[in-house]
Design a protein around this motif. Structure first.
Motif, PDB file in Angstrom:
ATOM      1  N   ALA A 231     -26.832 -28.098 -12.904  1.00 61.95           N
ATOM      2  CA  ALA A 231     -25.835 -27.015 -12.896  1.00 61.95           C
ATOM      3  C   ALA A 231     -25.788 -26.733 -11.262  1.00 61.95           C
ATOM      4  O   ALA A 231     -24.967 -26.310 -10.700  1.00 61.95           O
ATOM      5  CB  ALA A 231     -26.100 -25.819 -13.849  1.00 61.95           C
ATOM      6  N   ARG A 232     -27.111 -26.534 -11.001  1.00 62.64           N
ATOM      7  CA  ARG A 232     -27.141 -25.919  -9.418  1.00 62.64           C
ATOM      8  C   ARG A 232     -26.624 -26.978  -8.345  1.00 62.64           C
ATOM      9  O   ARG A 232     -26.135 -26.505  -7.297  1.00 62.64           O
ATOM     10  CB  ARG A 232     -28.709 -25.601  -8.993  1.00 62.64           C
ATOM     11  N   ALA A 233     -26.775 -28.306  -8.623  1.00 61.52           N
ATOM     12  CA  ALA A 233     -26.454 -29.367  -7.899  1.00 61.52           C
ATOM     13  C   ALA A 233     -24.932 -29.336  -7.922  1.00 61.52           C
ATOM     14  O   ALA A 233     -24.199 -29.606  -6.974  1.00 61.52           O
ATOM     15  CB  ALA A 233     -26.911 -30.534  -8.328  1.00 61.52           C
ATOM     16  N   LEU A 234     -24.167 -28.982  -9.010  1.00 61.36           N
ATOM     17  CA  LEU A 234     -22.699 -29.334  -9.106  1.00 61.36           C
ATOM     18  C   LEU A 234     -22.289 -28.117  -8.150  1.00 61.36           C
ATOM     19  O   LEU A 234     -21.218 -28.084  -7.578  1.00 61.36           O
ATOM     20  CB  LEU A 234     -22.513 -29.108 -10.745  1.00 61.36           C
ATOM     21  N   ILE A 235     -22.791 -26.741  -8.484  1.00 65.18           N
ATOM     22  CA  ILE A 235     -22.278 -25.960  -7.703  1.00 65.18           C
ATOM     23  C   ILE A 235     -22.441 -25.759  -6.088  1.00 65.18           C
ATOM     24  O   ILE A 235     -21.674 -25.580  -5.343  1.00 65.18           O
ATOM     25  CB  ILE A 235     -23.213 -24.352  -7.995  1.00 65.18           C
TER      26      ILE A 235
END
Length: 348
Positions: A231-235
């Motif tokens: 999730a952090r990488a996508l954000i």
């Protein structure tokens, strides 16, 4: 000065509730069960310092309120609902003659950067507001605002921006000349109501900076609040893409240091009643099953600017598309894992 809060949800309810609690004249505008709860029981504003039950006047339609010459309209509906609200309210008569669009100031307390443009087509006097106000509205009549000692940071300025000022480089400074008493009175009223309310010459610098932060809303809504690395990488990918697009468009924005300096030591998220806070505005829209989210004016703004300036924005386009599908299909947050959402993004 009376504040008419058009859209008494999470942001509008928190602003209106705090203004009312500090002695200001406020009218909330709400619909359906939320209106009925506010009318019958008042606004329950939950804060880290305890619950406030506030008997704020409320109406469910413009026709139920006689507008006055000293009114300030605060537009706090989601941007996708903005045109309907603006069309309805701008044509309303004001006591003494004229219409709201001709005579009254309107403050755009919305995410994204399109609301001010929509408003300026209908209102002569528009003020932009960069809203940094974590808040939640999931239950009729109830709004949670978990930050303290200040409830939020509401950076305020005229639209179109006044060029040549300091652009808000000094948080808390008044860089719009005090010759505009309405802007000053609004800011002073907000500051007396537990808000940080700096007045800046170019409020859109702050709103574009906030736009980059709001690119995470789609991930939050689809996957639910998550600290998973995926999730952090996508954000991070969405924000990097957004930064490249804004740079290509030559759009200035407030720096991270400016934003941190404004809020540092003044806004701390604290638990309310022992329950953790949920997600952001788009997450709340999916939880309530509204059928729409504001991603067209968040991730979609980056897609639009990317197409105008020749910068591909596939991550934000995929996030926009998936979040809209979840809203239309009334899916709840968490219906897709971050890994599943990443796989869809990677196929674009």
């Amino acid at each position: 000065m009376r504040y008419v809060i058009v859209g008494a949800g999470a942001v509008g309810g928190a602003i209106g509730g705090r203004l009312h609690a500090s002695g200001h004249d406020v009218v909330l505008v709400a619909r359906g069960k939320h209106y009925e709860a506010l009318r019958d029981h008042g606004l329950r504003l939950r804060t880290p310092d305890g619950d406030l039950v506030l008997p704020v006047p409320v109406v469910d339609r413009p026709e139920a309120l006689e507008l006055r010459a000293d009114d300030v309209l605060v537009l706090a509906v989601k941007t996708q609902d903005g045109v309907t609200a603006l069309d309805t309210w701008s044509s309303r008569p004001v006591s003494g003659g004229g219409t709201a669009g001709e005579r009254l100031p309107l403050v755009c307390a919305q995410n994204g950067v399109e609301g001010e443009r929509l408003a300026l087509r209908r209102f002569r006097r528009v003020l932009g507001m960069c809203v940094w106000l974590p808040s939640t509205h999931l239950e009729p009549g109830v709004v949670e605002a978990p930050c303290a000692p200040y409830t939020g940071a509401l950076t305020l300025g005229p639209y179109p921006p006044r060029r040549g000022g300091r652009g808000g480089a000094a948080p808390g400074a008044r860089d719009v000349p005090t010759a505009d008493p309405v802007v000053e009175r609004i800011a002073e009223g907000l500051e007396r109501s537990v808000f940080l309310a700096p007045v800046v010459a170019d409020v859109m610098r702050w709103k574009y900076a906030k736009l980059l932060g709001n690119l995470a809303n789609a991930v939050d809504a689809v996957c639910g609040p998550s600290d998973e690395p995926a999730a952090r990488a996508l954000i991070e990918r969405a924000r990097a893409e957004g930064t490249a697009v804004l740079d290509a468009a030559g759009i200035d924005r407030a720096s991270l240091a400016e934003q941190q300096q404004l809020r540092a030591g003044k806004m701390e998220t604290r638990p309310i009643g022992g329950s953790p806070r949920g997600g952001g505005s788009s997450w709340q829209s999916l939880v309530r099953g509204t059928g729409a989210v504001e991603v067209d004016y968040l991730n979609g703004e980056i897609v639009l600017l990317g197409r105008l300036y020749g910068v591909p924005a596939p991550v934000n386009e995929a996030l926009r598309r998936v979040a809209n599908a979840c809203a239309r299909e009334r899916r709840t947050p968490g219906s897709m894992t971050p890994a599943e959402l990443t796989a869809i993004v990677d196929t674009v």
